[in-house]
Design an enzyme around this catalytic site. Structure first.
Site, mmCIF file in Angstrom:
data_model
loop_
_atom_site.group_PDB
_atom_site.id
_atom_site.type_symbol
_atom_site.label_atom_id
_atom_site.label_comp_id
_atom_site.label_asym_id
_atom_site.label_seq_id
_atom_site.Cartn_x
_atom_site.Cartn_y
_atom_site.Cartn_z
ATOM 1 C CG ASP A 154 -13.613 20.994 -59.223
ATOM 2 O OD1 ASP A 154 -13.743 21.762 -58.250
ATOM 3 O OD2 ASP A 154 -14.036 19.824 -59.221
ATOM 4 C CG ASP A 158 -17.142 24.357 -59.488
ATOM 5 O OD1 ASP A 158 -16.757 23.722 -60.485
ATOM 6 O OD2 ASP A 158 -17.304 23.832 -58.371
ATOM 7 C CG ASP A 182 -21.156 23.447 -47.523
ATOM 8 O OD1 ASP A 182 -20.531 24.409 -48.008
ATOM 9 O OD2 ASP A 182 -20.883 22.258 -47.785
HETATM 10 P P1 ATP Z 1 -13.834 19.866 -53.047
HETATM 11 O O1 ATP Z 1 -14.011 20.277 -54.460
HETATM 12 O O2 ATP Z 1 -12.516 20.132 -52.459
HETATM 13 O O3 ATP Z 1 -14.291 18.486 -52.823
HETATM 14 P P2 ATP Z 1 -15.893 21.783 -52.583
HETATM 15 O O4 ATP Z 1 -16.286 22.554 -51.369
HETATM 16 O O5 ATP Z 1 -15.425 22.550 -53.752
HETATM 17 O O6 ATP Z 1 -14.812 20.741 -52.131
HETATM 18 P P3 ATP Z 1 -17.908 20.781 -54.298
HETATM 19 O O7 ATP Z 1 -18.727 19.561 -54.151
HETATM 20 O O8 ATP Z 1 -17.014 20.964 -55.450
HETATM 21 O O9 ATP Z 1 -17.075 20.864 -52.949
HETATM 22 O O10 ATP Z 1 -18.911 22.002 -54.168
HETATM 23 C C1 ATP Z 1 -18.641 23.296 -54.637
HETATM 24 C C2 ATP Z 1 -19.310 24.333 -53.755
HETATM 25 O O11 ATP Z 1 -20.728 24.115 -53.716
HETATM 26 C C3 ATP Z 1 -18.889 24.293 -52.296
HETATM 27 O O12 ATP Z 1 -17.721 25.032 -52.056
HETATM 28 C C4 ATP Z 1 -20.083 24.880 -51.583
HETATM 29 O O13 ATP Z 1 -20.084 26.281 -51.699
HETATM 30 C C5 ATP Z 1 -21.231 24.345 -52.415
HETATM 31 N N1 ATP Z 1 -21.747 23.073 -51.870
HETATM 32 C C6 ATP Z 1 -21.378 21.828 -52.203
HETATM 33 N N2 ATP Z 1 -22.048 20.899 -51.532
HETATM 34 C C7 ATP Z 1 -22.905 21.573 -50.740
HETATM 35 C C8 ATP Z 1 -23.898 21.181 -49.790
HETATM 36 N N3 ATP Z 1 -24.121 19.896 -49.519
HETATM 37 N N4 ATP Z 1 -24.598 22.163 -49.188
HETATM 38 C C9 ATP Z 1 -24.367 23.460 -49.457
HETATM 39 N N5 ATP Z 1 -23.450 23.875 -50.316
HETATM 40 C C10 ATP Z 1 -22.722 22.970 -50.968
HETATM 41 MG MG MG Z 2 -14.955 21.746 -55.776
#
Ligand code: ATP
Ligand code: MG
Length: 451
Positions: free
Chosen positions: A75, A77, A151
């Site tokens: 996705d 964001d 993170d």
């Molecule tokens: P994916 O979408 O592939 O599962 P993602 O890294 O995009 O992985 P999301 O849950 O969509 O995971 O989170 C979007 C963004 O928000 C991450 O890239 C990160 O920058 C931030 N983020 C998400 N979870 C955390 C966390 N637990 N602590 C700090 N930052 C976070």
């Molecule tokens: Mg994501």
């Protein structure tokens, strides 16, 4: 080394600044190679609109990381300096979600774009539980602070669709090139703030083929028990993401290597602590990985049905040995396992119902006479239950011939299908005419309530 050298040349002293006060390195398209056509139309429009209204707006996080790594983003964001109220006003079809930290969902055709206002640094007065887990995280802040709250360095990248530049606060681009997953800030502190980051580290590393930087990897073993304090529903979501990442097998091996299962992840205990079932579970996960990589979906109920199956088998055996007849014993076993595991794993009622249907159909596959198979074919969960049957056959749990029969029975039609039926094996049913032409199927008789 290279990373340190570059940073020294580019920004003397920037690394020494507190994380929330750093400046971003600006990386042009000619160097990173991502164009605005590669982001989704919805996220492009959201950024354009917000920028036209005078706000900052970037595609952020996983999407930028995945594009750079050559993976397909899940996705897109958007992060902005507009408050949720301000962002909402920019889009006719949008709404504010959440209570503590509000975000905006903008509906762009089929897409829903999540718009998040830059998040501020955690103050010293941030509310935590007794172990340091942050409970409220709801202040807005600057873009640099927002980057520092993320993170991993590879997750703190901001892509501006207008200039096609990437703003990189923590050397994420260099880390990605070097295939390293590095934590922003002090790993132990960041894991304490949110223990789920340990699972994210393992999942993201497996997904993108990165190795976890030793500084972020070493504390995991020591801090694993912090996962016990994370609410079950959040763990469930994260484990589901992990198991449906297309890299479940690799993730599990890594979790095990990091000492991340005993006692802290109930689900992993279920998976890894069953010597007999492990082959079945691993086969199922490998199968799921394969499906997902081919772009197919995998349902949580199917996944959990496989993960808990061997526990059901052993409870079923115990109840049968106690004198109960097979079918009622199976139902008791299903209830028992789901009662215990359902709560621990935060399995929802809806999923539990689907799981039970998949299990309950299994003995019915063994009845291949009369009208019964027609009833099974018509069952709404037939497809999942049949896939489950094939998996059991593949694992050597039952005869391949049975699974093959069902494959053929589905493919056959009319008279050919009818001729496949076996003679009534029960013998107990008196006066039942054998191989009677079985009508047109569709749950016709009481036979399909066999289970
Ligand atoms: P994916 O979408 O592939 O599962 P993602 O890294 O995009 O992985 P999301 O849950 O969509 O995971 O989170 C979007 C963004 O928000 C991450 O890239 C990160 O920058 C931030 N983020 C998400 N979870 C955390 C966390 N637990 N602590 C700090 N930052 C976070
Ligand atoms: Mg994501």
């Amino acid at each position: 080394m290279i990373r340190k050298f570059i940073s020294r040349v580019l920004k003397l002293g920037n690394d020494k600044k507190p994380a929330g006060k750093r400046e971003a390195a600006i990386i042009p398209r000619s160097s990173h190679g991502i164009s605005r056509d590669q982001i989704s139309p919805g996220s492009r429009r959201v950024c354009d609109t917000l920028q036209a209204e005078g706000y900052k707006a970037y595609v952020v996080g996983g999407a930028v990381r995945d594009l750079l790594a050559g993976a397909k983003p899940k996705d897109f964001d958007v992060a902005t300096d507009a408050t949720p109220e301000q962002a909402k006003r920019c889009f006719r079809r949008s709404r504010i979600i959440g209570r503590r930290f509000q975000i905006v969902h903008a509906y762009m055709g089929q897409e829903i774009i999540e718009i998040t206002t830059f998040r501020g640094a955690l103050g010293d007065d941030a509310k935590t539980d007794a172990h340091g887990r942050v409970l409220h995280d709801n202040v807005f802040g600057s873009m640099a602070e927002d980057a520092a709250r993320r993170d991993f360095t590879v997750n703190a990248l901001y892509f501006d669709p207008a200039s096609e530049q990437i703003l990189d606060y923590h050397h994420g681009v260099a880390d990605l090139k070097q295939k390293t997953l590095r934590m922003i800030g002090e790993p132990k502190v960041r894991y304490r703030e949110d223990p789920v980051r340990m699972l994210r580290a393992v999942r993201l590393a497996a997904k993108l083929g990165l190795s976890i930087d030793p500084e972020a990897r070493h504390p995991i073993r020591e801090l694993a028990s912090l996962l016990e304090n994370v609410p079950a529903a959040r763990l469930f979501d994260e484990m589901l993401k992990l198991l449906t990442s297309g890299h479940a097998v690799k993730c599990l091996q890594q979790l095990r290597a990091e000492g991340l299962h005993h006692g802290v992840l109930p689900l992993l205990d279920v998976i890894l602590d069953q010597p007999l079932g492990e082959k079945f579970v691993m086969l199922s996960l490998a199968d799921t990985d394969e499906r997902i990589r081919r772009g197919k979906t995998s349902s949580p109920s199917f996944l959990f049905a496989t993960l808990l199956w061997h526990e059901v088998l052993s409870v079923w055996e115990r109840i049968k040995n106690g004198g109960e007849s097979p079918i009622p014993a199976l139902h008791q076993a299903m209830e028992e396992v789901l009662n215990v595991q359902g709560e621990k794993l935060a399995i929802t009622r809806r999923i539990a119902t689907d799981i039970k249907e998949i299990w309950a159909l299994q003995p019915r596959f063994e009845q291949r006479s009369g009208k019964r198979p027609y009833g099974v074919l018509e069952h709404p969960r037939f497809r999942a239950a049949y896939d489950f049957l094939c998996l059991r056959a593949e694992a050597g749990e039952l005869d391949q011939e049975l699974a093959q029969w069902w494959t053929d029975f589905q493919a056959a039609e009319g008279e050919t299908r009818a001729q496949m039926l076996l003679p009534d094996q029960g013998g107990a049913r008196k006066k039942r005419r054998r191989r009677k032409k079985p009508g047109q199927g569709a749950g016709e008789g009481p036979a399909d309530t066999a289970a």
